[in-house]
Design a protein around this motif. Structure first.
Motif, short mmCIF file in Angstrom:
data_model
loop_
_atom_site.label_atom_id
_atom_site.label_comp_id
_atom_site.label_asym_id
_atom_site.label_seq_id
_atom_site.Cartn_x
_atom_site.Cartn_y
_atom_site.Cartn_z
N MET A 86 3.67 -2.94 2.20
CA MET A 86 2.33 -1.87 2.21
C MET A 86 2.74 -0.61 2.18
O MET A 86 1.97 0.35 1.62
N VAL A 87 3.64 -0.29 3.20
CA VAL A 87 4.10 1.20 3.23
C VAL A 87 4.67 1.60 1.80
O VAL A 87 4.28 2.75 1.20
N ARG A 88 5.19 0.85 1.00
CA ARG A 88 5.93 0.92 -0.41
C ARG A 88 4.47 1.18 -1.19
O ARG A 88 4.40 2.10 -2.10
N ASN A 89 3.58 0.47 -1.01
CA ASN A 89 2.32 0.41 -1.87
C ASN A 89 1.55 1.79 -1.77
O ASN A 89 1.03 2.36 -2.35
N PHE A 90 1.44 2.37 -0.44
CA PHE A 90 0.81 3.23 0.18
C PHE A 90 1.46 4.64 -0.91
O PHE A 90 0.82 5.43 -1.54
N ALA A 91 2.57 4.70 -0.74
CA ALA A 91 3.60 5.72 -1.35
C ALA A 91 3.29 5.68 -2.85
O ALA A 91 3.30 6.62 -3.66
N ARG A 92 3.29 4.47 -3.48
CA ARG A 92 3.05 4.36 -4.87
C ARG A 92 1.45 4.60 -5.31
O ARG A 92 0.93 4.81 -6.59
N ARG A 107 -5.83 15.11 1.96
CA ARG A 107 -4.17 14.82 2.10
C ARG A 107 -4.04 13.60 2.69
O ARG A 107 -4.45 13.32 3.90
N LEU A 108 -3.11 13.00 2.06
CA LEU A 108 -2.70 11.46 2.94
C LEU A 108 -1.18 11.48 3.14
O LEU A 108 -0.65 11.99 2.20
N GLU A 109 -1.01 11.26 4.41
CA GLU A 109 0.55 10.94 5.03
C GLU A 109 0.70 9.68 5.38
O GLU A 109 -0.29 9.25 6.05
N PRO A 119 11.84 0.41 4.65
CA PRO A 119 11.16 0.59 3.20
C PRO A 119 12.01 1.41 2.35
O PRO A 119 11.63 1.55 1.04
N GLY A 120 13.17 2.08 3.11
CA GLY A 120 13.90 3.02 2.11
C GLY A 120 13.16 4.56 2.16
O GLY A 120 11.96 4.50 2.37
N GLU A 121 13.53 5.49 1.51
CA GLU A 121 13.18 6.86 1.38
C GLU A 121 11.95 6.75 0.55
O GLU A 121 12.17 6.30 -0.83
N LEU A 122 10.79 6.99 0.72
CA LEU A 122 9.59 7.11 -0.07
C LEU A 122 8.97 8.24 -0.22
O LEU A 122 8.91 9.02 0.98
N PRO A 123 8.24 8.71 -1.34
CA PRO A 123 7.56 10.16 -1.18
C PRO A 123 6.16 10.04 -0.76
O PRO A 123 5.37 8.78 -0.67
#
Length: 354
Positions: A86-92, A107-109, A119-123
């Motif tokens: 889900m962290v990856r899903n947020f980033a996408r 603004r979402l962080e 999860p690796g480095e994600l924007p």
């Protein structure tokens, strides 16, 4: 020992601005009270912003993600890997809160304070991993004192970023498999109630699963025997990294004078912890909605909270608060944009009549 920054006072609300906003509401072209909570929201925001004409143009949404060792006791319908996914899903941009944040121009962080898997480095994801999830609180305290302090500070740091960006409202959200178990345990200890009063289905447990979840919580509470009048120890023993981060964020927002729009069950538990750690914090909180999680009602009552919406939501992520954000903006627009009786040349004789 309580961290020094948690002992700093809550910012005072501007009573003059609040009174002036109330007087303005009485002059607008409508019967007094006819806009219900939209009127009281505008008045409340005026006091919080020290501005007779409150506005919410810049909103900051922070979603804290972490895993929970208690998940190993079979209290969730989903495995821990879902938190990382889900962290990856947020980033996408594919999660509900991602869509709502974009819709609301907020603004979402995402702050990773402790997923079990990297999860690796994600924007758009701030990496502040304290550990690979908390410990299993059925066997030992969920956090060490140092971890609890780090988690609280992660929330403080998020609010500071929001302040630096000029945000006028802060929304906290959470993601973490088994975090309704942690939140229910915290609520049970703080309110001194048995688990059956607060436990719900979380990610979708059946009746048998809910009973098992309650039994795990009751046994853990009996094992640790932590007093309700020690909120920091309660948080350390039963909390999650993301719940502690939310509490730290809510406290620092109250210290800085940044209004908070509180989401559902888990965020409300974090708000209750914040109020117990720093009394007076809750005057900076607005409650967005009543969650479908059974324990939310008791938490709201303890906070003397009146939520804005009741939509049967129980997703978390800050999603209910993001939906309610529109109500706050409408309240400000009506308060600032409506004409007074004098401006509109409308007689206010009998304005209280329907």
């Amino acid at each position: 020992m309580t961290p020094y920054w948690l002992q700093q006072p809550v910012k005072a609300i501007d009573a003059d601005a609040q009174q002036a906003a109330q007087q303005r509401q009485g002059q607008l072209t409508k019967p007094p009270g006819s806009l219900g909570q939209l009127e009281s929201l505008a008045i409340q925001l005026a006091g919080l912003q020290a501005n007779v004409s409150p506005v919410i143009e810049q909103c900051w949404i922070a979603v804290f993600a972490a895993d929970h060792g208690i998940a190993h006791q079979g209290v969730s319908a989903f495995p821990q890997i879902v938190t990382t996914e889900m962290v990856r899903n947020f980033a996408r941009g594919g999660a509900a809160i991602s869509v709502l944040a974009a819709e609301q121009h907020a603004r979402l962080e995402v702050v990773n304070v402790g997923t079990a898997h990297d999860p690796g480095e994600l924007p758009g994801v701030v990496e502040q991993r304290i550990g690979e999830g908390t410990a299993d609180f059925s066997q030992q305290p969920a956090m060490t004192p140092e971890q609890a302090e780090q988690a609280l500070a992660a929330g403080r740091d998020s609010v500071q970023r929001a302040q630096d960006a000029g945000s006028q409202l802060y929304i906290g959200g959470e993601m973490g498999i088994a975090n309704t178990t942690s939140a229910a345990a915290l609520g049970c200890v703080l309110l001194q109630q048995p688990a059956r009063q607060l436990v719900g289905p979380g990610t979708g447990l059946d009746d048998s699963g809910v009973r098992h979840k309650a039994a795990v919580i009751d046994a853990a509470i009996a094992r640790h025997a932590v007093s309700a009048d020690q909120p920091l120890e309660v948080l350390r023993h039963f909390g999650g990294f993301e719940i502690a981060a939310l509490s730290g964020a809510f406290i620092h927002a109250a210290q800085c004078g940044l209004p908070v729009l509180v989401d559902g069950f888990i965020c409300s538990v974090a708000a209750l912890i914040a109020e117990r750690l720093l009394p007076g914090s809750k005057q900076w909180f607005i409650y967005s909605h009543r969650s479908a999680e059974p324990g939310h009602r008791a938490i709201l009552e303890a906070l003397e909270a009146k939520p804005l919406l009741d939509l049967g939501m129980r997703l978390g992520e800050g999603s209910g608060a993001a939906v309610a954000l529109s109500l706050l903006r409408h309240a400000c627009a009506l308060h600032n944009g409506m004409a007074t009786f004098e401006e509109a040349a409308v007689s206010n004789k009998g304005a209280g009549d329907e």
